[in-house]
Design a protein around this motif. Structure first.
Motif, PDB file in Angstrom:
ATOM      1  N   UNK A  40       0.688  -1.324   0.296  1.00 60.85           N
ATOM      2  CA  UNK A  40       0.030  -0.515   0.488  1.00 60.85           C
ATOM      3  C   UNK A  40       0.726   0.478   0.177  1.00 60.85           C
ATOM      4  N   UNK A  41       1.202   1.302  -1.179  1.00 52.93           N
ATOM      5  CA  UNK A  41       1.971   3.082  -0.777  1.00 52.93           C
ATOM      6  C   UNK A  41       1.846   4.332  -0.287  1.00 52.93           C
ATOM      7  N   UNK A  42       2.102   4.413   1.180  1.00 52.29           N
ATOM      8  CA  UNK A  42       2.226   5.354   2.237  1.00 52.29           C
ATOM      9  C   UNK A  42       3.129   6.108   2.183  1.00 52.29           C
ATOM     10  N   UNK A  43       3.288   7.715   2.829  1.00 49.31           N
ATOM     11  CA  UNK A  43       4.428   8.308   3.087  1.00 49.31           C
ATOM     12  C   UNK A  43       3.997   8.401   4.644  1.00 49.31           C
ATOM     13  N   UNK A  44       5.547   8.757   5.315  1.00 54.67           N
ATOM     14  CA  UNK A  44       5.228   9.336   6.260  1.00 54.67           C
ATOM     15  C   UNK A  44       4.977  10.400   6.521  1.00 54.67           C
ATOM     16  N   UNK A 110       9.157   7.045  -3.873  1.00 57.68           N
ATOM     17  CA  UNK A 110       9.134   8.349  -2.769  1.00 57.68           C
ATOM     18  C   UNK A 110       8.087   7.883  -1.511  1.00 57.68           C
ATOM     19  N   UNK A 111       7.772   6.115  -1.290  1.00 62.38           N
ATOM     20  CA  UNK A 111       7.934   5.345  -0.130  1.00 62.38           C
ATOM     21  C   UNK A 111       9.131   5.540   0.571  1.00 62.38           C
ATOM     22  N   UNK A 113      11.483   7.564   0.642  1.00 60.43           N
ATOM     23  CA  UNK A 113      11.853   8.780   0.517  1.00 60.43           C
ATOM     24  C   UNK A 113      11.649   9.349   2.221  1.00 60.43           C
ATOM     25  N   UNK A 114      10.107   8.765   2.231  1.00 58.56           N
ATOM     26  CA  UNK A 114       9.372   9.793   3.480  1.00 58.56           C
ATOM     27  C   UNK A 114       9.700   9.072   4.068  1.00 58.56           C
ATOM     28  N   UNK A 115      10.671   7.103   4.096  1.00 62.45           N
ATOM     29  CA  UNK A 115      10.922   6.855   5.383  1.00 62.45           C
ATOM     30  C   UNK A 115      11.849   7.582   5.749  1.00 62.45           C
ATOM     31  N   UNK A 116      12.821   7.551   4.559  1.00 57.94           N
ATOM     32  CA  UNK A 116      13.655   8.745   5.445  1.00 57.94           C
ATOM     33  C   UNK A 116      13.830  10.117   6.298  1.00 57.94           C
ATOM     34  N   UNK A 117      12.921  11.014   5.353  1.00 58.96           N
ATOM     35  CA  UNK A 117      12.081  12.290   6.070  1.00 58.96           C
ATOM     36  C   UNK A 117      10.734  12.660   5.346  1.00 58.96           C
ATOM     37  N   UNK A 118      10.664  12.698   7.546  1.00 56.60           N
ATOM     38  CA  UNK A 118       8.939  12.974   6.851  1.00 56.60           C
ATOM     39  C   UNK A 118       8.426  13.393   6.151  1.00 56.60           C
ATOM     40  N   UNK A 119       7.442  13.960   5.901  1.00 55.63           N
ATOM     41  CA  UNK A 119       7.109  15.592   5.206  1.00 55.63           C
ATOM     42  C   UNK A 119       6.225  15.168   5.966  1.00 55.63           C
ATOM     43  N   UNK A 120       5.832  17.207   6.285  1.00 54.27           N
ATOM     44  CA  UNK A 120       4.917  17.595   7.196  1.00 54.27           C
ATOM     45  C   UNK A 120       3.504  17.620   6.961  1.00 54.27           C
ATOM     46  N   UNK A 121       2.560  16.729   7.667  1.00 52.14           N
ATOM     47  CA  UNK A 121       0.974  16.482   7.372  1.00 52.14           C
ATOM     48  C   UNK A 121       0.543  17.791   7.111  1.00 52.14           C
ATOM     49  N   UNK A 122       1.100  19.188   7.208  1.00 49.00           N
ATOM     50  CA  UNK A 122       0.523  20.307   6.371  1.00 49.00           C
ATOM     51  C   UNK A 122       0.552  20.882   5.489  1.00 49.00           C
ATOM     52  N   UNK A 123       0.068  21.201   4.564  1.00 47.27           N
ATOM     53  CA  UNK A 123       1.491  21.968   3.443  1.00 47.27           C
ATOM     54  C   UNK A 123       0.662  23.343   3.916  1.00 47.27           C
TER      55      UNK A 123
END
Length: 177
Positions: A40-44, A110-111, A113-123
């Motif tokens: 399931x494609x997810x990002x942190x 993309x999956x 990259x998000x493991x290494x550096x999580x994105x902010x939830x709010x853009x």
């Protein structure tokens, strides 16, 4: 025949259950040799709650599961007959089309990259109104001038005594109004 990536349409909110069911069915029918990864494609993402940073997962393709497999009648039926699966995306009903290797690599990157550096939830975007929720400028409103996603910081123009003053803040110190 090589394994290719296929996109499976699942009931929204049941993506992880569908992925688990698929893995279970592959084991049960002893078809591990024709199936690869099922994900399931997810990002942190990171958000501030109660003054603390919290990591959570966000699906960037809600309602879809990626399946790496060799397509034949048996694998098609195994996926299609899995509970909460609506079908394949792309191609015809009985002959789904795989996504390209380039598309698959982009999703997997993309999956990772998000493991290494999580994105902010709010853009945040320049020109947006925000309210400061923490720090010396608490309860002040301002306009976002600049966003730095690498450092998770914003430059916000806050009105202090009738003058616009640029203030450097972290994402967790502001909320959208």
């Amino acid at each position: 025949m090589a394994k290719r990536w296929y996109v499976v349409h699942a009931y929204s909110g049941y993506e992880k259950k569908v992925a688990a069911s698929l893995r279970e069915r592959v084991q049960l029918h002893e078809m591990q040799d024709v199936f690869g990864e099922i994900l399931v494609p997810t990002e942190e993402v990171v958000e501030m709650r109660g003054g603390q940073k919290r990591k959570s997962e966000r699906k960037f393709f809600p309602g879809y599961v990626l399946v790496q497999m060799e397509l034949n009648d048996d694998t098609w039926h195994l996926v299609k007959d899995t509970p909460r699966v609506m079908g394949f995306i792309g191609g015809k009903g009985d002959q789904p089309a795989p996504i390209t290797e380039k598309e698959a690599e982009a999703i997997l990157r993309r999956v990772d990259d998000s493991m290494e550096k999580p994105k902010p939830k709010t853009i945040f975007e320049p020109g947006e109104m925000v309210r400061v929720t923490d720090g010396p400028f608490n309860d002040f409103n301002g306009v976002v001038e600049e966003v730095n996603y690498d450092k998770n910081r914003l430059r916000v123009a806050v009105l202090i005594f009738g003058r616009s003053t640029p203030v450097e803040l972290e994402f967790g110190q502001v909320e959208k109004t």
